[in-house]
Design an enzyme around this catalytic site. Structure first.
Site, PDB file in Angstrom:
ATOM      1  N   HIS A  59      32.496  32.033  49.224  1.00 37.30           N
ATOM      2  CA  HIS A  59      33.724  31.667  49.927  1.00 37.30           C
ATOM      3  C   HIS A  59      34.868  32.638  49.653  1.00 37.30           C
ATOM      4  O   HIS A  59      35.837  32.685  50.410  1.00 37.30           O
ATOM      5  CB  HIS A  59      34.139  30.220  49.595  1.00 37.30           C
ATOM      6  N   ASP A  89      26.905  29.232  47.361  1.00 32.11           N
ATOM      7  CA  ASP A  89      28.244  29.797  47.154  1.00 32.11           C
ATOM      8  C   ASP A  89      28.232  31.025  46.260  1.00 32.11           C
ATOM      9  O   ASP A  89      29.075  31.175  45.363  1.00 32.11           O
ATOM     10  CB  ASP A  89      29.210  28.746  46.591  1.00 32.11           C
ATOM     11  N   SER A 166      38.136  31.633  41.389  1.00 28.09           N
ATOM     12  CA  SER A 166      36.827  31.479  42.009  1.00 28.09           C
ATOM     13  C   SER A 166      36.060  32.799  42.009  1.00 28.09           C
ATOM     14  O   SER A 166      36.571  33.843  42.397  1.00 28.09           O
ATOM     15  CB  SER A 166      36.978  30.991  43.454  1.00 28.09           C
TER      16      SER A 166
END
Length: 361
Positions: A59, A89, A166
């Protein structure tokens, strides 16, 4: 690092800061008027090979038109996406450089225990680059739903992680990466819940992405499914599970004997109460593997064994477009002319009424 010695947080930071990167992307989207709109996003990542492969979250680089990777010494490199796996992911980038880089050391996430110390290094908020935070492993095997149909197995940490972390690494105190920061849950009253993907869960996926640019031998069923929620259970006298709305011709689902209208309630003896659970269970299987499904059909439970096909992205996209067109043609003529008059609930009611009439619910 990798020598069995326990390090302090400051030593882990010093030993690995040259292997952790900040990621900045340019994103171009198209609005409803067909206009191109530019934007930016930021995240973190870490170097996993001396020739410049970088691991991050899918992402973080999704829809990126350009990617810039920044090192701790402010050196910048352009990067390209080698491969990406949205269901897990993870994405692998390649730095556009002939330089030799220093990779992190990957640990064994299966050896994690609740309460052990961990540190995160990353790019919180996209601005506070190369920050370190320390905490503990708070829980293992958390099932986190990241979107409507995707769940991930994660471990929970209490070290501070924010937007921008992230894709960054979580280190154990041996200086080994045992996870990838992937999600944070916080509100005004809840803090300290960070979630990370165990590194062992994605090691084979990363190898495939580097070697082939995609995940090979990915299990595929050839069906489209939707949730049966409590309202549907009550209104149509159904059971909770994953309702099969379409089946591809020639697919393993058709060959196994699955039918449109079946509700999958068990997957190799694990209860299926939603589409996200079904997809989560399927992740650990490869093409050619088999699984025993239990389905609810016309008021009876049936056991069916399925041998999975291999997922092919181009074929699946073509079939999805064809199925969407067929479903669109099923809609009332009024909706096709005036779609704004129909909300989500009205559309959902139409489809369930259609299925109820078609398959006797």
């Amino acid at each position: 690092n990798g020598d069995g010695k326990i390090y302090s947080a400051s030593e882990i930071y010093a030993n690995n800061i040259n292997s952790v990167v900040a990621i900045q992307t340019e994103v171009v989207t198209t609005n409803i008027f067909g206009q191109k709109i530019g934007g930016a996003a930021a995240g973190s990542g870490f170097i996993i090979s001396d020739n410049g492969y970088v691991l991050t979250n899918a992402h973080v680089v999704s829809d990126a038109s350009s990617i810039k990777v920044i090192m701790s010494d402010k050196t910048e490199y352009k990067a390209t996406v080698v491969g990406s796996e949205e269901e897990s992911d993870v994405a692998v980038l390649k730095l556009e450089s002939d330089k030799t880089f220093t990779p992190v050391i990957l640990g064994d996430s299966d050896k994690m225990i609740i309460g052990e110390d961990v540190v995160a290094i990353g790019n919180p908020l996209g601005e506070l680059t190369f920050s370190i935070t320390k905490g503990i492993v708070s829980a293992l095997n958390r099932t986190i739903q990241v979107d409507a149909y995707t769940t991930l197995n994660m471990f929970q940490v209490d070290c501070a992680v924010n937007e921008g972390n992230s894709g960054g690494p979580i280190f154990n105190m041996y200086g080994e990466v045992i996870g990838i920061v992937s999600a944070k849950y916080a509100s005004e009253t809840i803090e300290g819940l960070g979630f990370c993907i165990p590194i062992n869960d994605v090691s084979n996926i990363v190898t495939d992405l580097i070697d082939y640019g995609k995940v090979t031998n990915k299990a595929y069923m050839g069906i489209s499914v939707t949730d049966v929620d409590e309202r549907m259970v009550s209104q149509y006298k159904m059971v909770k599970g994953a309702y099969i709305a379409t089946i591809e011709k020639g697919s393993c689902a058709e060959k196994a004997g699955l039918k449109i209208g079946d509700i999958i309630v068990k997957f190799d003896d694990k209860e299926v109460k939603s589409v996200s659970e079904l997809l989560s269970f399927k992740k650990s299987y490869r093409a050619g593997d088999s699984a025993k499904l239990q389905v609810w059909r016309s008021g009876e439970y049936k056991d069916i064994t399925i041998v999975f096909d291999e997922y092919d992205e181009e074929t699946v996209k073509a079939l999805e477009e064809e199925q969407n067109k067929e479903l669109q043609e099923q809609l009332p003529q009024e909706y096709q002319q005036y779609p704004d008059n129909y909300g989500r609930d009205e559309l959902e009611d139409f489809f369930w009424d259609f299925f109820a009439e078609e398959f006797g619910y």
